[in-house]
Design a protein around this motif. Structure first.
Motif, short mmCIF file in Angstrom:
data_model
loop_
_atom_site.label_atom_id
_atom_site.label_comp_id
_atom_site.label_asym_id
_atom_site.label_seq_id
_atom_site.Cartn_x
_atom_site.Cartn_y
_atom_site.Cartn_z
N LEU A 152 62.01 85.43 -45.39
CA LEU A 152 61.26 84.31 -44.81
C LEU A 152 61.62 84.09 -43.35
O LEU A 152 62.80 83.90 -43.00
N ARG A 153 60.60 84.08 -42.48
CA ARG A 153 60.80 83.93 -41.04
C ARG A 153 59.84 82.88 -40.49
O ARG A 153 58.68 82.81 -40.88
N VAL A 154 60.32 82.08 -39.54
CA VAL A 154 59.45 81.18 -38.79
C VAL A 154 58.78 82.00 -37.69
O VAL A 154 59.47 82.70 -36.94
N PRO A 155 57.46 81.95 -37.57
CA PRO A 155 56.79 82.72 -36.52
C PRO A 155 57.31 82.34 -35.13
O PRO A 155 57.81 81.23 -34.92
N PRO A 156 57.21 83.25 -34.16
CA PRO A 156 57.69 82.94 -32.81
C PRO A 156 56.92 81.76 -32.22
O PRO A 156 55.70 81.65 -32.38
N ASP A 157 57.64 80.88 -31.54
CA ASP A 157 57.03 79.73 -30.90
C ASP A 157 56.49 80.14 -29.53
O ASP A 157 56.65 81.30 -29.10
N PRO A 158 55.83 79.23 -28.81
CA PRO A 158 55.26 79.60 -27.50
C PRO A 158 56.28 80.17 -26.52
O PRO A 158 55.96 81.09 -25.75
N VAL A 159 57.49 79.61 -26.51
CA VAL A 159 58.52 80.12 -25.59
C VAL A 159 58.85 81.56 -25.93
O VAL A 159 58.98 82.42 -25.03
N ALA A 160 58.99 81.85 -27.22
CA ALA A 160 59.31 83.23 -27.63
C ALA A 160 58.18 84.19 -27.28
O ALA A 160 58.43 85.31 -26.82
N ILE A 161 56.95 83.76 -27.46
CA ILE A 161 55.80 84.61 -27.14
C ILE A 161 55.81 84.97 -25.66
O ILE A 161 55.57 86.13 -25.27
N ARG A 162 56.08 84.00 -24.81
CA ARG A 162 56.06 84.25 -23.37
C ARG A 162 57.22 85.12 -22.92
O ARG A 162 57.18 85.70 -21.82
N SER A 163 58.25 85.24 -23.74
CA SER A 163 59.42 86.03 -23.36
C SER A 163 59.30 87.51 -23.73
O SER A 163 60.12 88.33 -23.31
N ILE A 164 58.28 87.86 -24.51
CA ILE A 164 58.15 89.25 -24.98
C ILE A 164 57.66 90.13 -23.83
O ILE A 164 56.63 89.86 -23.22
N VAL A 165 58.37 91.19 -23.57
CA VAL A 165 58.00 92.11 -22.48
C VAL A 165 56.95 93.10 -22.97
O VAL A 165 56.76 93.31 -24.17
N ASP A 166 56.26 93.73 -22.02
CA ASP A 166 55.13 94.59 -22.35
C ASP A 166 55.46 95.70 -23.33
O ASP A 166 54.69 95.99 -24.25
N TRP A 167 56.60 96.34 -23.14
CA TRP A 167 56.89 97.48 -23.99
C TRP A 167 57.14 97.05 -25.44
O TRP A 167 56.88 97.80 -26.38
N ASN A 168 57.60 95.80 -25.64
CA ASN A 168 57.76 95.31 -27.01
C ASN A 168 56.41 94.97 -27.64
O ASN A 168 56.22 95.16 -28.84
N TRP A 169 55.46 94.46 -26.84
CA TRP A 169 54.11 94.27 -27.36
C TRP A 169 53.54 95.60 -27.82
O TRP A 169 52.91 95.70 -28.87
#
Length: 297
Positions: A152-169
């Motif tokens: 069970l995981r809480v989905p990433p919040d807006p801050v986490a989404i904005r921190s994801i770099v291109d290569w991880n996307w």
């Protein structure tokens, strides 16, 4: 807490729109208990629901968002749903309405988590979207508070989404268009929550002020965030075929689907849910959609 609904409720039918099978790391039934991990105004939280044979729903929650989740249990299970004025204009819908009295339109009261999943599901196959959703929650979400299942995981919040770099996307298989829509939404996430109060056409229009959120995405969010009874997912690959073959015996497009569903305004989504409850599916013929793996591009 314990809550006894004043109406028949089928948790599988009501909560079904939140689930994506084993790819749902934030929502899944495990050993008879329904587990939901979510972002809330108070913070991250976990909710556990157990429907007892006597009809009572037992609910327990953990984390900073526990109070919000517990307070929202009735709405989540359809207490705010109002089907007044709904008339079944087709026999299959009338039969489904009669046979599934526990089908209600539930609402989470929150836009964000539904928004992330809806954007991931834009213009790709279900398997692709579920894979990306699971990996996004696993790598960039957080462990759900409380004693829930290990997955069970809480989905990433807006801050986490904005921190994801291109290569991880790229690694989780999300193309530039969808990641751009997610980042754009993350920048204005608190404002988007206002759609829950606006509701209906206004709420969906508010969501569409974000570049990358169109009619289909806004409808998918509205169905879950406030149980919108009239939010039709126009632009969907499957729904027009389901409606067409079930009600007319042939495939139709969005324009004709709008005509077929017109008698159900302002409860068209409810009619579609009854078709789903009746087991209506898109006919299985023709070549399968070729799955794209953006990680290999």
């Amino acid at each position: 807490m314990e809550w006894r609904p004043g109406f028949p409720v089928d948790l599988a039918q009501v909560l079904g729109p939140l689930s994506r099978g084993r790819g749902s790391l934030n929502f899944r039934r495990d050993r008879g208990v329904w587990w939901l991990a979510a972002n809330t105004p108070g913070g991250k939280g976990t909710l556990a629901l157990l429907h007892r044979p006597d009809g009572v729903v037992e609910a327990e929650a953990w984390g900073e968002g526990a109070d919000f989740l517990l307070a929202g249990v009735p709405a989540l299970l359809g207490a705010d749903d109002d089907d007044t004025g709904f008339v079944a204009h087709h026999d299959v819908i009338a039969a489904a309405r009669r046979d599934t009295p526990g089908l209600r339109l539930g609402s989470t009261g929150r836009v964000w988590d539904a928004l992330v999943l809806a954007i991931l599901e834009q213009k790709v196959s279900g398997k692709e979207a579920i894979r990306s959703w699971a990996e996004l929650c696993r790598w960039f979400g957080t462990r759900a508070p409380g004693p829930g299942p290990d997955f069970l995981r809480v989905p990433p919040d807006p801050v986490a989404i904005r921190s994801i770099v291109d290569w991880n996307w790229h690694k989780i298989g999300v193309d530039v268009k969808r990641r751009s829509a997610l980042i754009e939404a993350a920048r204005v996430a608190p404002r988007l929550e206002e759609a829950v109060q606006l509701r209906g056409v206004e709420g969906r229009a508010w969501l569409r002020t974000v570049r990358g959120i169109g009619v289909w995405t806004a409808a998918e969010i509205a169905q879950r965030a406030w149980g919108d009874p009239d939010a039709v997912s126009f632009g969907d690959y499957n729904i027009p075929a389901v409606v067409g073959y079930t009600l007319l015996g042939r495939e139709i497009d969005d324009e004709e689907m709008a005509q077929v569903l017109a008698p159900y305004v302002p409860q068209r989504q409810r009619a579609i849910r009854y078709l789903g409850a009746a087991g209506a599916r898109r006919p299985r013929f023709g070549p399968r959609i070729e799955l794209r793996d953006y990680r290999a591009m």
